[in-house]
Design an enzyme around this catalytic site. Structure first.
Site, short mmCIF file in Angstrom:
data_model
loop_
_atom_site.label_atom_id
_atom_site.label_comp_id
_atom_site.label_asym_id
_atom_site.label_seq_id
_atom_site.Cartn_x
_atom_site.Cartn_y
_atom_site.Cartn_z
N ASP A 240 30.92 -30.52 12.65
CA ASP A 240 29.85 -31.36 12.49
C ASP A 240 29.58 -31.30 11.11
OD1 ASP A 240 27.78 -33.33 12.37
OD2 ASP A 240 26.89 -32.50 14.18
C1 BGC Z 1 25.85 -35.73 13.18
C2 BGC Z 1 27.28 -36.35 13.62
C3 BGC Z 1 27.97 -37.25 12.85
C4 BGC Z 1 27.93 -36.88 11.53
C5 BGC Z 1 28.59 -37.86 10.51
C6 BGC Z 1 26.01 -35.61 11.87
O1 BGC Z 1 24.72 -35.48 11.22
O2 BGC Z 1 25.49 -34.80 13.74
O3 BGC Z 1 27.02 -36.75 15.13
O4 BGC Z 1 28.89 -37.66 13.45
O5 BGC Z 1 26.75 -36.77 11.05
O6 BGC Z 1 27.77 -38.92 10.38
#
Ligand code: BGC
Length: 702
Positions: A240
């Site tokens: 993540d």
């Molecule tokens: C989220 C993810 C997301 C990623 C990219 C993170 O803050 O938890 O689900 O895909 O950002 O935007």
């Protein structure tokens, strides 16, 4: 298990890896932009381009800042959220959703779509619940698998996220999940297992939180032991954004790509610091090679390295039709006491619509799941479109949200990891002037409601509550809506109540007085049209709750037994008793149970027998549409232990099938059931609390 194909692909990937320098390899395993890795042009290896997910393809950002590019070419199809999709209980619609997402991602030139979000809804307060399917592992996986297959049909990788037990936003970066392994394996992992084994998800995203004190994105237990060794996963694990905290742990944990939210790309843990550790001999280069091989295998699967890649499309009429099809089946008729619904379009000459959610756009909210929608039909627009000018529609706001603190220089995502990355959001704390403003809106609406025969209130939550980085403090309706609904029902008992949201709200203050209550989720660009059609009987509602609608959050086991929203440790003391598993076993009454959803017609259940074939168990049952309207029913199968052992839930969903029946039509269904044993009774019904029959073993010769 790797098949012959993957042996060949692997060999080719290994050959290519041997030609790469250390710098080139390091470039491929971390973000070189916010949503891209580095390419290796000399060998024709392109960058891997990713995008959120899960309700559509997200707008484009500048390469190194969270500033939207701002062109008009990245408007897209806005699909219903995953909770809405799960409420359809329709696997084909899950596949269709995946296909739309895959085609649009490809059409926008993306390689990986960061979805589906598939964490279990452990608590109704989690701010990201709208991105997730259900509290139940079986329903979650039955939706996630076709969704993933649909995406990948388009030479785009799905990214099953967030692995695993990412169930709260409060301190999401640091909270340590304390859970017994049995509960982890029975509730939180099965859908990921199927995403890997049946869905063949080409990528997986590690979660922000810790499990057993290790961060999930660098967890030896989760990534090495379970995902790679036990499940034999050979896809790509992506962190993540900002989920990595240590170079050595990440490198050794079988994480393949580190992504983050800041622009210091060379300083990421798996960038220069990792290169140095390799050069100093502290990490063997073959550890890096393995990651690169998996990334190249992914590129081969997506046909990124040869010329036969599928061509995508976005904003097609077919995609908008798919969004409408899903939205239609997601609307849940919670209550229809006096048969007040459907309303008659012909007889409606005047109608009063009240509530901010009737006229609010939801697409561009919620965090990383935001969508720059080509359009969004609000409920008010949907109602007006349906009535076609033949009725006078009066609209009043009735309540309003808190004014936003706009700060144009700050981006939500850039700031999202500060202070541990999430917090409890307390609503209902309006101060003087706002309270006064709401009182005036309320008084105006209540006064008007007395004058109308037909009143529809459309309220609930919005993405101020259903939002990444936030958890709710409780299930209470925000913006003093309870008082408004109470007064509306007093002024006009015919008022139809429609709630929008990704998670349940407390309804106790008014539910007994409301005859008709409808639940609609964030229904995508066609959501307002779908809702209007359900209210006016153009469609027959067939949505069923994919989660328990508790009376208050304290009736949920995560709050009653465990803890939630804590800063350091989330103690999953409830074990496997998540959602209805707790309610059923410990006799706690919900407001509306798991699987609940009414129809304008009625269904009769006429027989249910168990049969076995090729080692699989099936329920065969006969369902009849006994009411006067065509409609769809979801027949649900629950297993219940004949003698319950400690630690065993009283009932568990293990099969379902959705069927369309014309008025007066009868149909025989055959539903496969999972995990059956002779020590269990098999119950068949219309919801968890509306079980109609116990299936008996078919006597041979019958
Ligand atoms: C989220 C993810 C997301 C990623 C990219 C993170 O803050 O938890 O689900 O895909 O950002 O935007």
């Amino acid at each position: 298990m790797p098949n012959r194909d993957s042996f060949e692909i692997r060999k080719e990937a290994e050959d290519l890896t041997r030609q790469l320098t250390l710098d080139e390899k390091i470039g491929m395993i971390h973000g070189a932009e916010l949503f891209r890795t580095a390419s290796v042009e000399r060998l024709g290896i392109p960058a891997l381009t990713m995008s959120d997910g899960p309700m559509g393809v997200r707008q484009d950002f500048e390469p190194a800042s969270w500033k939207c590019v701002g062109n008009h070419d990245d408007y897209v199809t806005y699909l219903p959220c995953n909770s809405a999709l799960a409420a359809t209980w329709n696997r084909e619609l899950a596949r269709l959703t995946g296909e739309v997402l895959g085609a649009e991602a490809r059409g926008r030139g993306k390689d990986v779509i960061l979805g589906p979000g598939m964490n279990i809804k452990r608590s109704p307060l989690c701010g990201r619940n709208f991105e997730y399917f259900s509290e139940d592992p079986f329903l979650t996986k039955e939706m996630a698998v076709p969704y993933i297959q649909g995406v990948q049909k388009w030479d785009v990788a799905a990214c099953a996220k967030h692995f695993a037990a990412n169930n709260q936003e409060t301190q999401r970066l640091w909270v340590d999940v304390k859970i017994d392994e049995k509960a982890l394996r029975e509730i939180y992992l099965p859908a990921f297992y199927d995403a890997v084994k049946k869905g063949n998800s080409y990528t997986i995203m590690g979660a922000y939180n810790k499990i057993y004190k290790e961060h999930c994105c660098q967890s030896d237990f989760l990534l090495n032991r379970i995902l790679r060794k036990e499940w034999g996963y050979e896809g790509v694990v992506i962190s993540d954004w900002g989920g990595v905290h240590d170079t050595e742990a990440a490198a050794n944990s079988e994480l393949d790509i580190e992504m983050s939210v800041t622009d210091n790309f060379d300083e990421y843990y798996m960038a220069d610091p990792l290169k140095k550790m390799v050069e100093d001999g502290n990490i063997p280069e073959k550890v890096i090679d393995e990651k690169v091989i998996r990334i190249l295998m992914l590129m081969k699967r997506l046909h990124m390295l040869d010329g036969e890649r599928k061509r995508g499309a976005y904003n097609t009429p077919e995609h908008r039709q798919a969004a409408l099809d899903v939205a239609r089946e997601s609307v849940v008729l919670l209550k229809n006491a006096k048969g007040r619904l459907p309303l008659s379009p012909q007889q409606t000459k005047e109608i009063l619509v009240i509530g901010e959610n009737a006229d609010l756009f939801h697409a561009l909210g919620g965090g990383s799941a935001e969508i720059k929608a080509l359009y969004e039909i609000t409920p008010l627009m949907g109602i007006k479109m349906l009535l076609g000018g033949n009725a006078k529609v009066t609209y009043l706001k009735g309540y309003c949200q808190d004014p936003k603190e706009e700060n144009q220089d700050r981006n939500w995502q850039a700031d999202s990891l500060e202070n541990g990355g999430g917090e409890i959001e307390c609503v209902n704390q309006a101060d003087g002037p706002l309270t006064l403003h709401r009182r005036l809106l309320r008084e105006e609406a209540v006064m008007k409601a007395k004058e109308f025969e037909q009143v529809i209130f459309i309220g609930g939550l919005n993405h101020e509550q259903d939002c990444e980085g936030n958890d709710r403090a409780d299930m209470k309706l925000p913006y003093e809506q309870d008082q408004l609904i109470e007064e509306l029902l007093e002024a006009n008992p015919n008022t139809v109540v429609v709630m929008t949201g990704g998670s349940p709200v407390e309804m106790g203050r008014w539910i007994d007085r409301a005859d008709s209550v409808v639940w609609s989720w964030y229904g995508g660009m066609e959501g307002g049209r779908a809702l209007a059609e359900a209210l006016f009987g153009r469609t027959n509602p067939s949505g069923k709750l994919p989660e328990s609608f508790y009376k208050t959050h304290m009736d949920c086991s995560a709050h009653a037994w465990g803890n939630f929203g804590e800063k350091e440790t989330a103690d999953y003391a409830e074990g496997v008793f998540v959602g209805y598993r707790y309610l059923e076993t410990y006799h706690v009454e919900p407001e509306f149970c798991f699987g609940h959803g009414l129809s304008y017609t009625s269904f009769g259940y006429e027989s249910a027998e168990l049969t076995e074939e090729d080692g699989k168990m099936y329920v065969e049952c006969q369902i009849a549409n006994t009411g006067g309207m065509d409609g769809k029913e979801t027949v649900q199968v629950y297993l219940a232990p004949k003698k319950r052992m400690e630690g065993e839930p009283a009932r568990q969903l293990k099969g379902f099938e959705k069927v369309f029946l014309k008025s007066d039509e009868k149909r025989k269904l055959r539903i496969e059931i999972e995990d059956y044993s002779e020590n269990q009774d098999v119950w068949v019904g219309s919801s968890l609390k509306d079980l109609r029959m116990r299936a008996e073993m078919k006597v041979s010769g019958k």
